[in-house]
Design an enzyme around this catalytic site. Sequence first.
Site, PDB file in Angstrom:
ATOM      1  N   LEU A 256      52.620  88.993   3.806  1.00 42.77           N
ATOM      2  CA  LEU A 256      52.762  90.289   3.141  1.00 42.77           C
ATOM      3  C   LEU A 256      54.212  90.482   2.688  1.00 42.77           C
ATOM      4  O   LEU A 256      55.112  89.786   3.148  1.00 42.77           O
ATOM      5  CB  LEU A 256      52.359  91.399   4.114  1.00 42.77           C
ATOM      6  CG  LEU A 256      50.922  91.326   4.651  1.00 42.77           C
ATOM      7  CD1 LEU A 256      50.713  92.332   5.785  1.00 42.77           C
ATOM      8  CD2 LEU A 256      49.925  91.597   3.516  1.00 42.77           C
TER       9      LEU A 256
ATOM     10  N   CYS B 223      59.448  90.318  -3.372  1.00 40.81           N
ATOM     11  CA  CYS B 223      60.706  90.753  -2.757  1.00 40.81           C
ATOM     12  C   CYS B 223      60.942  90.059  -1.414  1.00 40.81           C
ATOM     13  O   CYS B 223      61.997  89.467  -1.190  1.00 40.81           O
ATOM     14  CB  CYS B 223      60.678  92.271  -2.579  1.00 40.81           C
ATOM     15  SG  CYS B 223      62.050  92.899  -1.621  1.00 40.81           S
TER      16      CYS B 223
ATOM     17  N   ASP C 243      56.625  97.428 -10.687  1.00 40.83           N
ATOM     18  CA  ASP C 243      56.946  96.551 -11.818  1.00 40.83           C
ATOM     19  C   ASP C 243      55.846  96.518 -12.875  1.00 40.83           C
ATOM     20  O   ASP C 243      56.097  96.156 -14.025  1.00 40.83           O
ATOM     21  CB  ASP C 243      57.156  95.098 -11.332  1.00 40.83           C
ATOM     22  CG  ASP C 243      58.476  94.899 -10.606  1.00 40.83           C
ATOM     23  OD1 ASP C 243      59.162  95.907 -10.335  1.00 40.83           O
ATOM     24  OD2 ASP C 243      58.815  93.738 -10.314  1.00 40.83           O
TER      25      ASP C 243
ATOM     26  N   HIS D 228      88.595 107.773   7.805  1.00 40.16           N
ATOM     27  CA  HIS D 228      89.730 106.919   7.445  1.00 40.16           C
ATOM     28  C   HIS D 228      90.015 105.951   8.590  1.00 40.16           C
ATOM     29  O   HIS D 228      90.052 106.370   9.746  1.00 40.16           O
ATOM     30  CB  HIS D 228      90.976 107.765   7.202  1.00 40.16           C
ATOM     31  CG  HIS D 228      92.187 106.920   6.912  1.00 40.16           C
ATOM     32  ND1 HIS D 228      92.349 106.268   5.707  1.00 40.16           N
ATOM     33  CD2 HIS D 228      93.240 106.561   7.690  1.00 40.16           C
ATOM     34  CE1 HIS D 228      93.483 105.574   5.753  1.00 40.16           C
ATOM     35  NE2 HIS D 228      94.032 105.730   6.945  1.00 40.16           N
TER      36      HIS D 228
ATOM     37  N   HIS E 159      63.068  99.229  -4.735  1.00 36.30           N
ATOM     38  CA  HIS E 159      63.151 100.598  -4.213  1.00 36.30           C
ATOM     39  C   HIS E 159      62.568 101.622  -5.183  1.00 36.30           C
ATOM     40  O   HIS E 159      62.090 102.675  -4.770  1.00 36.30           O
ATOM     41  CB  HIS E 159      64.588 100.964  -3.818  1.00 36.30           C
ATOM     42  CG  HIS E 159      65.622 100.590  -4.827  1.00 36.30           C
ATOM     43  ND1 HIS E 159      66.044  99.304  -5.014  1.00 36.30           N
ATOM     44  CD2 HIS E 159      66.311 101.341  -5.714  1.00 36.30           C
ATOM     45  CE1 HIS E 159      66.960  99.283  -5.969  1.00 36.30           C
ATOM     46  NE2 HIS E 159      67.132 100.502  -6.408  1.00 36.30           N
TER      47      HIS E 159
ATOM     48  N   GLY F  63      70.304  85.591 -12.514  1.00 35.66           N
ATOM     49  CA  GLY F  63      71.216  84.519 -12.924  1.00 35.66           C
ATOM     50  C   GLY F  63      72.546  84.588 -12.196  1.00 35.66           C
ATOM     51  O   GLY F  63      73.062  83.573 -11.715  1.00 35.66           O
TER      52      GLY F  63
HETATM   53  P1  NAI Z   1      67.471  90.498 -16.540  1.00 39.32           P
HETATM   54  O1  NAI Z   1      66.686  91.309 -17.496  1.00 39.32           O
HETATM   55  O2  NAI Z   1      68.330  91.168 -15.511  1.00 39.32           O
HETATM   56  O3  NAI Z   1      68.428  89.494 -17.343  1.00 39.32           O
HETATM   57  C1  NAI Z   1      67.938  88.543 -18.261  1.00 39.32           C
HETATM   58  C2  NAI Z   1      69.055  88.097 -19.170  1.00 39.32           C
HETATM   59  O4  NAI Z   1      68.595  86.987 -19.951  1.00 39.32           O
HETATM   60  C3  NAI Z   1      69.509  89.168 -20.143  1.00 39.32           C
HETATM   61  O5  NAI Z   1      70.904  89.298 -20.032  1.00 39.32           O
HETATM   62  C4  NAI Z   1      69.051  88.618 -21.499  1.00 39.32           C
HETATM   63  O6  NAI Z   1      69.904  89.022 -22.544  1.00 39.32           O
HETATM   64  C5  NAI Z   1      69.123  87.112 -21.275  1.00 39.32           C
HETATM   65  N1  NAI Z   1      68.316  86.299 -22.218  1.00 39.32           N
HETATM   66  C6  NAI Z   1      67.079  86.568 -22.693  1.00 39.32           C
HETATM   67  N2  NAI Z   1      66.678  85.573 -23.538  1.00 39.32           N
HETATM   68  C7  NAI Z   1      67.677  84.649 -23.601  1.00 39.32           C
HETATM   69  C8  NAI Z   1      67.848  83.384 -24.289  1.00 39.32           C
HETATM   70  N3  NAI Z   1      66.904  82.865 -25.088  1.00 39.32           N
HETATM   71  N4  NAI Z   1      69.011  82.698 -24.110  1.00 39.32           N
HETATM   72  C9  NAI Z   1      69.979  83.207 -23.296  1.00 39.32           C
HETATM   73  N5  NAI Z   1      69.850  84.387 -22.639  1.00 39.32           N
HETATM   74  C10 NAI Z   1      68.725  85.108 -22.760  1.00 39.32           C
HETATM   75  O7  NAI Z   1      66.396  89.530 -15.848  1.00 39.32           O
HETATM   76  P2  NAI Z   1      66.430  88.675 -14.507  1.00 39.32           P
HETATM   77  O8  NAI Z   1      67.816  88.391 -14.066  1.00 39.32           O
HETATM   78  O9  NAI Z   1      65.510  87.535 -14.768  1.00 39.32           O
HETATM   79  O10 NAI Z   1      65.796  89.655 -13.439  1.00 39.32           O
HETATM   80  C11 NAI Z   1      64.425  90.069 -13.576  1.00 39.32           C
HETATM   81  C12 NAI Z   1      64.191  91.406 -12.930  1.00 39.32           C
HETATM   82  O11 NAI Z   1      64.308  91.303 -11.526  1.00 39.32           O
HETATM   83  C13 NAI Z   1      65.168  92.455 -13.403  1.00 39.32           C
HETATM   84  O12 NAI Z   1      64.437  93.596 -13.767  1.00 39.32           O
HETATM   85  C14 NAI Z   1      66.017  92.748 -12.204  1.00 39.32           C
HETATM   86  O13 NAI Z   1      66.389  94.116 -12.142  1.00 39.32           O
HETATM   87  C15 NAI Z   1      65.129  92.348 -11.030  1.00 39.32           C
HETATM   88  N6  NAI Z   1      65.972  91.850  -9.953  1.00 39.32           N
HETATM   89  C16 NAI Z   1      66.718  92.744  -9.229  1.00 39.32           C
HETATM   90  C17 NAI Z   1      67.587  92.291  -8.246  1.00 39.32           C
HETATM   91  C18 NAI Z   1      68.430  93.283  -7.527  1.00 39.32           C
HETATM   92  O14 NAI Z   1      68.131  94.468  -7.576  1.00 39.32           O
HETATM   93  N7  NAI Z   1      69.502  92.867  -6.871  1.00 39.32           N
HETATM   94  C19 NAI Z   1      67.726  90.872  -7.927  1.00 39.32           C
HETATM   95  C20 NAI Z   1      66.936  90.043  -8.768  1.00 39.32           C
HETATM   96  C21 NAI Z   1      66.088  90.525  -9.719  1.00 39.32           C
END
Ligand code: NAI
Length: 463
Positions: A39, A43, A310, A442, A319, A187
Site C-alpha cells: 500500500l 509516493c 493526480d 533563537h 499532500h 530531474g
Molecule cells: P516537472 O513537470 O516538474 O518537470 C518536467 C520538466 O521537463 C519541465 O521543466 C519541462 O519543461 C521539461 N521538458 C518537457 N519536455 C522536454 C523535452 N522534450 N526536452 C527537455 N525538457 C523537457 O515533471 P517531473 O519532474 O517529471 O515531476 C512529475 C510530477 O511529480 C510533478 O508534478 C512534480 O510536482 C511531482 N513530484 C513532486 C516531488 C516533490 O514534491 N518533491 C518529487 C517528485 C515529483
Amino acid sequence: MDQQFDLVVIGAGPGGYVAAIRAAQLKLKVACVESEARLGGTCLRVGCIPSKALLEASHQYHAAKHDLGAFGIEVKGVELNLAGMLKKKTDTVEQLTGGVAHLFKKNGVTRVLGHGKIAGPGKVVVTSGDGKTEELTTKNILIATGSSVAKLAGVELDGDRIGTSTEALSYPEVPKHMVVIGAGVIGLELGSVWQRLGAKVTVVEYFDRILPGMDTELGTLAKRILEKQGLSFKLGARVKAARRSGDGCVVEIEGQEPIQCDRVLLATGRVPNTDGLGLAEVGVAQGKRGDVIVDDHFRTNVPGIYAIGDVIRGAMLAHKAEEEGIACVELIATGYGHVDYNSIPSVVYTHPEIASVGRSEEQLKEAGIAYKKGSFPFSANGRAKAIGNTEGRVKILADAKTDRILGAHIIGHAAGDLIAEVAVAMAFGASAEDLARASHAHPSLAETVKEAALAAGDGAIHI
Ligand code: NAI
C-alpha cells in the site's frame, strides 16, 4: 466478506489511503482497492519516500567525504556501499507501506487486492492477479488512481539504461554519465543523488530556465547553487530522441550535438492514470490530458462517483491529494469539506531545499496585484552559520496595501520544513507583520522567515 460498502476507494496512494482512513473515522464502511501488494502508491513505493531516503544517504556520503573537515572532523577512507544504501531505502519503504496496512486494520478499512474497474454507479469489479473477479457494491466510489510517467516521443524506454524515476531509484552501479531529460522536480532530485555519488550529470531542459513555473529569482539562484555542486545544465534544449547505442545510450537534442552517456532518466512530467477504469463505459467525463473532470466538491458528472489527487486538475503533489481526499469524504459524510489551494506548499528536496507557497512575483505581476517583498539571506542567520549551511534566502511577498501574505519562496537548509510556518500563516490570512511579531526561538533557522517578514515592513534587524 460483506460486499456492501458506503465507500469504495480505488487506489491506495496518499490520496486514496488517507481518504479511506478519514472515511472510516467518520463511520463510513470503507473498502480500498489496490492492485499492488504494497500500500502507499507511487509516493511510498517508487516516489517521494525512496527518493528522500536516497537524497539523505547520498548527502551524508558526500558530506562525510567533502564537508566534515570544516567542522574539525577528519574522516579517512570514506567508501560507498551502494548495495547497503539501496537496502536502507528498501527497508524504509517496507516499514512505511507496512504502516499503512496497519492503519487500515486499526481503522477497520477493508483492503481489496486487485485491479478495480467501475462497472456502473455503485459497482466496482476487482480482478486479482490470478484472474478471479469479485464485485463490490457501494453507495459511493472515489477514484484515487494517481499518475504515471509521461512518455516522450523518440525516447525509447527500455526499463534499464533508458528509464524513469523508478529505475533511477535502483541503479546497480553509479553511472559514469547520466543524462536527465527535464529540469523539473524529479530531474533535480534524482540528478543530485547520482551526482553526489560520483556520476557526471547533464540535465537537458526545454525551457531557458530550471524549475519552470517557480519564482524566477529563486529559480536562478537554485541553478547557480546546483551548478556549483557539479550538475551541468543544457537549457533551451529540446530532446528529440534517446536510444541504446552499443553498451550505452545516445540522446539527441534539436540543433545540437548528440550526447553519449550510460544512463538516461526521463523526467518530463506525469499523466493521470485512467486506463482500464471503465470511465468511458460509465460516462465519466475526462479532460484533454485524460484527467477526470470534477466540480469543487470532487464530484464527477456521474452521481456517486468522485475523484481526487493526480487524476484530477491541479498540482501533482501527495499532500494536495491528501487534503482533497479528506475534504471529499467529509463532504460525502457531513456535507462540509474544503481545500485551501492558496496555501499548498511545494518542495524540491535538493540540498539546499527549495520551497514555495502561494504566488510568485511573476504571477502577482501578471494578475496586476501590487505587492511588497521582504528578503533575508541564510548567511546572516546565526544558526545557519553554526551548522555550516549558509546558502540561500527567504523571500516573502505581501499585499502592498493590506500586508496580507501572498507568497513565500525559500532556498536553504530545511526550507521544506520552514515553509510550513508561512503556509499556516497564509491559511489564517496572516499579514507579514503578524509573522514578524511572532516570537521565534533563537538561534533557529526559522528566524530567517521572521527577518524576511520584517524586511517586508520597516526592515530586518540582522542585515
Ligand atoms: P516537472 O513537470 O516538474 O518537470 C518536467 C520538466 O521537463 C519541465 O521543466 C519541462 O519543461 C521539461 N521538458 C518537457 N519536455 C522536454 C523535452 N522534450 N526536452 C527537455 N525538457 C523537457 O515533471 P517531473 O519532474 O517529471 O515531476 C512529475 C510530477 O511529480 C510533478 O508534478 C512534480 O510536482 C511531482 N513530484 C513532486 C516531488 C516533490 O514534491 N518533491 C518529487 C517528485 C515529483
